[in-house]
Design an enzyme around this catalytic site. Structure first.
Site, PDB file in Angstrom:
ATOM      1  N   GLY A   4       1.957  28.269  43.882  1.00  0.00           N
ATOM      2  CA  GLY A   4       1.192  27.023  43.672  1.00  0.00           C
ATOM      3  C   GLY A   4       0.673  26.513  45.006  1.00  0.00           C
ATOM      4  O   GLY A   4       0.449  25.310  45.181  1.00  0.00           O
ATOM      5  N   ASP A  10      -1.381  20.320  45.176  1.00  0.00           N
ATOM      6  CA  ASP A  10      -1.198  19.048  45.859  1.00  0.00           C
ATOM      7  C   ASP A  10       0.151  18.969  46.596  1.00  0.00           C
ATOM      8  O   ASP A  10       0.230  18.587  47.763  1.00  0.00           O
ATOM      9  CB  ASP A  10      -1.269  17.959  44.771  1.00  0.00           C
ATOM     10  N   LYS A  45       0.327  21.215  49.707  1.00  0.00           N
ATOM     11  CA  LYS A  45      -0.482  20.717  50.824  1.00  0.00           C
ATOM     12  C   LYS A  45       0.175  19.498  51.465  1.00  0.00           C
ATOM     13  O   LYS A  45       0.272  19.387  52.681  1.00  0.00           O
ATOM     14  CB  LYS A  45      -1.854  20.357  50.230  1.00  0.00           C
ATOM     15  N   HIS A  79      15.185  10.386  40.062  1.00  0.00           N
ATOM     16  CA  HIS A  79      15.436   9.841  41.401  1.00  0.00           C
ATOM     17  C   HIS A  79      16.450   8.685  41.383  1.00  0.00           C
ATOM     18  O   HIS A  79      17.416   8.673  42.144  1.00  0.00           O
ATOM     19  CB  HIS A  79      14.145   9.305  42.027  1.00  0.00           C
ATOM     20  N   LEU A 129      23.888  -6.698  55.388  1.00  0.00           N
ATOM     21  CA  LEU A 129      24.861  -7.385  54.542  1.00  0.00           C
ATOM     22  C   LEU A 129      24.636  -8.873  54.726  1.00  0.00           C
ATOM     23  O   LEU A 129      24.817  -9.418  55.823  1.00  0.00           O
ATOM     24  CB  LEU A 129      26.279  -7.000  54.983  1.00  0.00           C
TER      25      LEU A 129
HETATM   26  N1  LIG Z   1       2.324  16.255  43.964  1.00  0.00           N
HETATM   27  C1  LIG Z   1       3.425  15.585  44.255  1.00  0.00           C
HETATM   28  O1  LIG Z   1       3.460  14.705  45.122  1.00  0.00           O
HETATM   29  C2  LIG Z   1       4.712  15.890  43.538  1.00  0.00           C
HETATM   30  C3  LIG Z   1       4.800  16.963  42.661  1.00  0.00           C
HETATM   31  N2  LIG Z   1       5.997  17.281  42.075  1.00  0.00           N
HETATM   32  C4  LIG Z   1       6.118  18.438  41.192  1.00  0.00           C
HETATM   33  O2  LIG Z   1       5.724  19.613  41.900  1.00  0.00           O
HETATM   34  C5  LIG Z   1       5.082  20.523  41.050  1.00  0.00           C
HETATM   35  C6  LIG Z   1       3.699  20.844  41.590  1.00  0.00           C
HETATM   36  O3  LIG Z   1       2.970  19.641  41.690  1.00  0.00           O
HETATM   37  P1  LIG Z   1       1.452  19.575  42.183  1.00  0.00           P
HETATM   38  O4  LIG Z   1       1.265  20.408  43.399  1.00  0.00           O
HETATM   39  O5  LIG Z   1       1.097  18.150  42.227  1.00  0.00           O
HETATM   40  O6  LIG Z   1       0.704  20.260  40.972  1.00  0.00           O
HETATM   41  P2  LIG Z   1      -0.765  20.813  40.876  1.00  0.00           P
HETATM   42  O7  LIG Z   1      -1.329  20.355  39.591  1.00  0.00           O
HETATM   43  O8  LIG Z   1      -1.541  20.592  42.121  1.00  0.00           O
HETATM   44  O9  LIG Z   1      -0.469  22.372  40.670  1.00  0.00           O
HETATM   45  C7  LIG Z   1      -0.095  23.247  41.725  1.00  0.00           C
HETATM   46  C8  LIG Z   1      -0.838  24.560  41.536  1.00  0.00           C
HETATM   47  O10 LIG Z   1      -0.368  25.182  40.340  1.00  0.00           O
HETATM   48  C9  LIG Z   1      -1.434  25.836  39.685  1.00  0.00           C
HETATM   49  N3  LIG Z   1      -1.540  25.304  38.326  1.00  0.00           N
HETATM   50  C10 LIG Z   1      -2.009  24.098  37.939  1.00  0.00           C
HETATM   51  N4  LIG Z   1      -1.941  23.962  36.601  1.00  0.00           N
HETATM   52  C11 LIG Z   1      -1.400  25.098  36.153  1.00  0.00           C
HETATM   53  C12 LIG Z   1      -1.049  25.573  34.863  1.00  0.00           C
HETATM   54  N5  LIG Z   1      -1.249  24.837  33.781  1.00  0.00           N
HETATM   55  N6  LIG Z   1      -0.486  26.789  34.768  1.00  0.00           N
HETATM   56  C13 LIG Z   1      -0.267  27.528  35.857  1.00  0.00           C
HETATM   57  N7  LIG Z   1      -0.589  27.140  37.099  1.00  0.00           N
HETATM   58  C14 LIG Z   1      -1.128  25.947  37.239  1.00  0.00           C
HETATM   59  C15 LIG Z   1      -2.682  25.558  40.478  1.00  0.00           C
HETATM   60  O11 LIG Z   1      -2.886  26.664  41.318  1.00  0.00           O
HETATM   61  P3  LIG Z   1      -3.839  27.888  40.928  1.00  0.00           P
HETATM   62  O12 LIG Z   1      -4.718  27.483  39.791  1.00  0.00           O
HETATM   63  O13 LIG Z   1      -4.563  28.185  42.195  1.00  0.00           O
HETATM   64  O14 LIG Z   1      -2.883  28.958  40.567  1.00  0.00           O
HETATM   65  C16 LIG Z   1      -2.316  24.385  41.353  1.00  0.00           C
HETATM   66  O15 LIG Z   1      -2.993  24.409  42.571  1.00  0.00           O
HETATM   67  C17 LIG Z   1       5.063  19.869  39.687  1.00  0.00           C
HETATM   68  O16 LIG Z   1       6.181  20.322  38.964  1.00  0.00           O
HETATM   69  C18 LIG Z   1       5.178  18.383  39.989  1.00  0.00           C
HETATM   70  O17 LIG Z   1       5.780  17.671  38.936  1.00  0.00           O
HETATM   71  C19 LIG Z   1       7.129  16.576  42.354  1.00  0.00           C
HETATM   72  C20 LIG Z   1       7.103  15.496  43.199  1.00  0.00           C
HETATM   73  C21 LIG Z   1       5.896  15.046  43.829  1.00  0.00           C
HETATM   74  O1  LIG Z   2       8.439  12.019  41.847  1.00  0.00           O
HETATM   75  C1  LIG Z   2       7.716  11.066  42.060  1.00  0.00           C
HETATM   76  O2  LIG Z   2       7.978  10.293  43.114  1.00  0.00           O
HETATM   77  C2  LIG Z   2       6.952   9.510  43.681  1.00  0.00           C
HETATM   78  C3  LIG Z   2       7.663   8.539  44.610  1.00  0.00           C
HETATM   79  O3  LIG Z   2       8.203   9.259  45.675  1.00  0.00           O
HETATM   80  P1  LIG Z   2       8.321   8.542  47.104  1.00  0.00           P
HETATM   81  O4  LIG Z   2       9.055   9.528  47.940  1.00  0.00           O
HETATM   82  O5  LIG Z   2       6.924   8.271  47.558  1.00  0.00           O
HETATM   83  O6  LIG Z   2       9.065   7.281  46.860  1.00  0.00           O
HETATM   84  C4  LIG Z   2       6.144   8.793  42.631  1.00  0.00           C
HETATM   85  O7  LIG Z   2       5.036   8.146  43.233  1.00  0.00           O
HETATM   86  C5  LIG Z   2       5.612   9.811  41.649  1.00  0.00           C
HETATM   87  O8  LIG Z   2       4.909   9.136  40.615  1.00  0.00           O
HETATM   88  C6  LIG Z   2       6.763  10.592  41.066  1.00  0.00           C
HETATM   89  O9  LIG Z   2       6.271  11.669  40.268  1.00  0.00           O
END
Ligand SMILES: NC(=O)C1=CN([C@@H]2O[C@H](COP(=O)(O)OP(=O)(O)OC[C@H]3O[C@@H](n4cnc5c(N)ncnc54)[C@H](OP(=O)(O)O)[C@@H]3O)[C@@H](O)[C@H]2O)C=CC1
Ligand SMILES: O=C1O[C@H](COP(=O)(O)O)[C@@H](O)[C@H](O)[C@H]1O
Length: 515
Positions: free
Chosen positions: A26, A30, A33, A256, A391
């Site tokens: 992945g 997001d 990155k 969390h 405190l």
């Molecule tokens: N973003 C955040 O701040 C946070 C995210 N998470 C968790 O981390 C994980 C990744 O999050 P995030 O990076 O935001 O997700 P994204 O939606 O950006 O997905 C990550 C990558 O996965 C691939 N992807 C997207 N949708 C699908 C799909 N339906 N099936 C297969 N591959 C897919 C894509 O890559 P490509 O198409 O190039 O293969 C994409 O760039 C999730 O489980 C999310 O809940 C947890 C905490 C915070």
């Molecule tokens: O997992 C998540 O957490 C963030 C909050 O994380 P923080 O480290 O910035 O406090 C939340 O914004 C997001 O919606 C949730 O999926």
């Protein structure tokens, strides 16, 4: 479910230093990155990631090595936000990219080739392979199946990191677990809840059990109520469609904040090791009473008072009749000797007046007699922003007055610890994965108990009898009934809410309580 101390304790972890390849699935997304690559960079910068490592991004998007590097580069910074070009370039030398599908063999053959080339070029006999799944959960099982089939380190060590959400409810968690459990041993799996990597959350065990004065008072005899609160100043802007199926309870409370609550309320573990801590967390979770549907306050944000910020339902991707909960306050009861009768409130909301996560432990009042109207002690542990523990206590107003006033014993990290590196949550957690320490990761049986606790509430809130969430304005404190809700859980707003932290100089002695 494993959930047993033996399964992990029997397998002594090796530290991943040299001989290590890290694959980020992945990598185009997001999380990669914003969090995964910056955390790997942070560890590299601080000398915790061996420069001989190989880091491979993997995703379906057709990117070149350079494209990936360009994508992540703006996020590689020092803790103060400055750039360190030399370190960034050194780090990026370790990074490459493979484009491939998640559920077919072809991409994994290409990945295996790259892994084997690296391992043979470095004469590595016992490779360490770390797979980080920065992917939506729908892809977890396919990717884990393919890892096991094609790139598992048969003659070395494999670790797999998965991100929340771990299911949508009890059944979906169990289904996912049924698919993943046969693939990896529990000690090979690291389920990230990034709150467990936050400095203040990691401090809870130490603060509680290494301080006699706190430990002695940490019970129903001395504590009047506990509050854990999570406030974000922004709404779901642009992510409404995604959030509508999740809601604030699944988003941050079932995971969390519950992690924080279990660390705050568990009994003393027999040792500091991962299994002892996680055993105690599970034990206390089992003592939680079912969440009472009548003891909740749910809300959904509308437009800001000045109309400049949109309401939740203004998002085109959201069902206009959605009852999605963007704010919740939930009452918890723990039925054990330590906590019986102590009201515990967990509250969380999006689009509030500030961004803050904190724990408040309010102690019982002192006996009346010599004092009138004296404030309660309150221990506040601020998880973010700007870690602090203070405190609130009563002290004589300095000078001629004998009046009492609230002051604080204050440990503000930024003042107390100068030039000190406090790792980001993801840095800290990836470091733990490298050392094989599971203390700050979620065990399968913890998830089972926590989903058991939350699933009935979620079903109620998403079912035909769901209450309509109380509206609150974007940028406000939350629903109007919040103050009353907290007071009904014995939270006392001292001095009518006048106290501000920190207050250095007594400026209103006439208002202070009289002795
Ligand atoms: N973003 C955040 O701040 C946070 C995210 N998470 C968790 O981390 C994980 C990744 O999050 P995030 O990076 O935001 O997700 P994204 O939606 O950006 O997905 C990550 C990558 O996965 C691939 N992807 C997207 N949708 C699908 C799909 N339906 N099936 C297969 N591959 C897919 C894509 O890559 P490509 O198409 O190039 O293969 C994409 O760039 C999730 O489980 C999310 O809940 C947890 C905490 C915070
Ligand atoms: O997992 C998540 O957490 C963030 C909050 O994380 P923080 O480290 O910035 O406090 C939340 O914004 C997001 O919606 C949730 O999926």
């Amino acid at each position: 479910m494993s959930g047993s101390s033996e399964s992990i304790a029997d397998h002594k972890p090796v530290e991943f230093k040299e001989n290590t390849s890290i694959v980020v699935f992945g990598a185009s997304g997001d999380l990669s990155k914003k969090k995964t690559f910056p955390a790997l960079f942070g560890l590299f910068r601080e000398g915790f990631l061996d420069p001989s490592c190989k880091i491979i991004g993997y995703a379906r998007s057709k990117l070149s090595d350079e494209d990936l590097k360009e994508k992540i580069k703006p996020h590689l910074k020092k803790p103060n936000g400055d750039k360190d070009d030399e370190k960034v370039e050194q780090f990026l030398q370790l990074v490459s990219y493979i484009s491939g599908p998640y559920d077919q063999d072809e991409g994994y053959h290409a990945l295996l080739k790259v892994l084997e080339e690296y391992e043979s070029a470095n004469s590595i006999e016992r490779p360490h392979r770390l797979f980080y799944l920065a992917l939506p959960p729908s892809a977890f099982v396919s990717v884990c199946t393919q890892i096991k089939k094609l790139v598992y380190a048969e003659h070395g060590e494999t670790r797999v990191v998965v991100e929340k959400p771990f299911g949508h409810d009890l059944q979906s968690f169990r289904d996912m677990q049924k698919d993943l459990a046969p693939l990896f041993r529990e000690d090979e799996l690291f389920r990230i809840d990034h709150y467990l990597g936050k400095e203040m959350v990691k401090n809870l065990v130490l603060m509680r059990f290494a301080n006699t004065f706190l430990n002695a008072a940490w019970n129903k005899e001395n504590i009047e109520n506990i509050q854990i609160s999570f406030k974000e100043p922004f709404g779901t802007e642009g992510r409404g469609g995604y959030f509508d199926e999740i809601g604030i309870i699944r988003d941050v409370m079932q995971n969390h904040l519950l992690q924080v609550l279990t660390l705050l309320t568990m009994e003393r573990p027999v040792s500091y090791d991962a299994e002892s801590i996680r055993d105690e967390k599970v034990r206390v979770l089992k003592a939680f009473a079912p969440i009472d549907h009548n003891d909740i306050l749910v809300g959904q944000y509308g437009k800001s008072e000045d109309g400049s910020k949109p309401g939740y339902l203004d998002d085109d991707t959201v069902d206009p009749n959605s009852k999605c909960v963007t704010f919740a306050a939930l009452g918890f009861k723990i039925q054990n000797e330590r906590w019986d009768g102590v009201p515990i409130v967990m509250r969380a909301g999006k689009a509030l007046n500030e961004g803050k996560v904190e724990i408040r432990v309010q102690f019982k009042g002192v006996p009346s007699g010599i004092f009138s109207d004296i404030s309660r002690n309150e221990l506040v542990m601020r998880i973010q922003p700007d870690e602090a523990i203070y405190l609130k206590c009563n002290s004589k107003t300095p000078g001629l007055s004998t009046a009492s006033r609230v002051t604080e014993l204050d440990l503000t990290y930024a003042r107390r610890y100068k030039n000190f590196w406090i790792p980001e949550a993801y840095e800290s957690l990836i470091k733990d994965v490298m050392t094989g320490d599971h203390s700050n990761f979620v065990r399968d049986d913890e998830l089972d108990v926590s989903w058991k606790l939350f699933t009935p509430l979620l079903k109620y809130l998403e079912g035909p009898d769901a209450p309509t969430p109380e509206g609150y304005a974007y940028g406000s404190r939350g629903p109007k009934n919040l103050t009353q809700y907290l007071e009904s859980h014995k939270y006392a707003f001292e001095n009518g809410g006048v106290y501000q932290w920190p207050v250095a100089t007594p400026d209103m002695p006439s208002n202070a309580s009289k002795m």
